[in-house]
Enzyme design. Structure first.
Site: not given
Length: 151
Positions: A55, A57, A85, A88
């Site tokens: 992801h 992040e 999410c 993260c």
């Protein structure tokens, strides 16, 4: 607290999200700033990297930690185009990021103001200052357009 009208580094995160879309990835971008300087930026890359944890992040946090030579990103800000999410949000807490700025809310997969609300849990090790809605319309339209084109 909402930083209404304050865009800061969000345009750079949105540019990273556009790069993700061009690569066929879900358009999410992230930028990490320390003392007013961008030290890391990334976009989603799970398909490209064959890695479900890739992801934006997470990738930006990994870059920043390498640059700072420290697993703690104390004093850093994370600017991201979508509400993080749970995975993260957990990484943000473990990295001790000081401030989180995100554009669009994610009622389905977000874990800051929706779902698990990771930072509100008593087990959470650290809670950053949170600012939402910065560049929300642009980030949301980028996501909607991406999925609309896929249908």
């Amino acid at each position: 607290m909402t930083a209404a009208g304050f865009r800061g580094f969000m345009p750079r995160a949105i540019a990273a999200a556009r790069a993700a879309a061009e690569a066929g990835e879900v358009p999410i971008g992230a930028v990490i700033v320390k003392d007013g300087v961008v030290i890391a930026e990334a976009h989603n890359a799970p398909r490209t990297d064959h890695d479900p944890t890739a992801h934006a992040e997470i990738l930006a946090i990994r870059q920043a930690a390498k640059i700072l030579q420290d697993e703690r990103l104390t004093g850093c800000e994370l600017w991201v185009t979508l509400e993080p999410c749970a995975m993260c949000a957990g990484a943000i807490a473990h990295a001790r990021i000081a401030r989180l700025y995100y554009a669009a809310s994610d009622p389905k997969g977000g874990a800051v103001e929706h779902g698990a609300r990771v930072f509100d849990q008593p087990q959470c090790l650290h809670r950053p200052e949170i600012y939402s809605g910065i560049g929300e319309a642009e980030a949301a339209e980028l996501l909607k357009g991406f999925f609309r084109d896929r249908r």
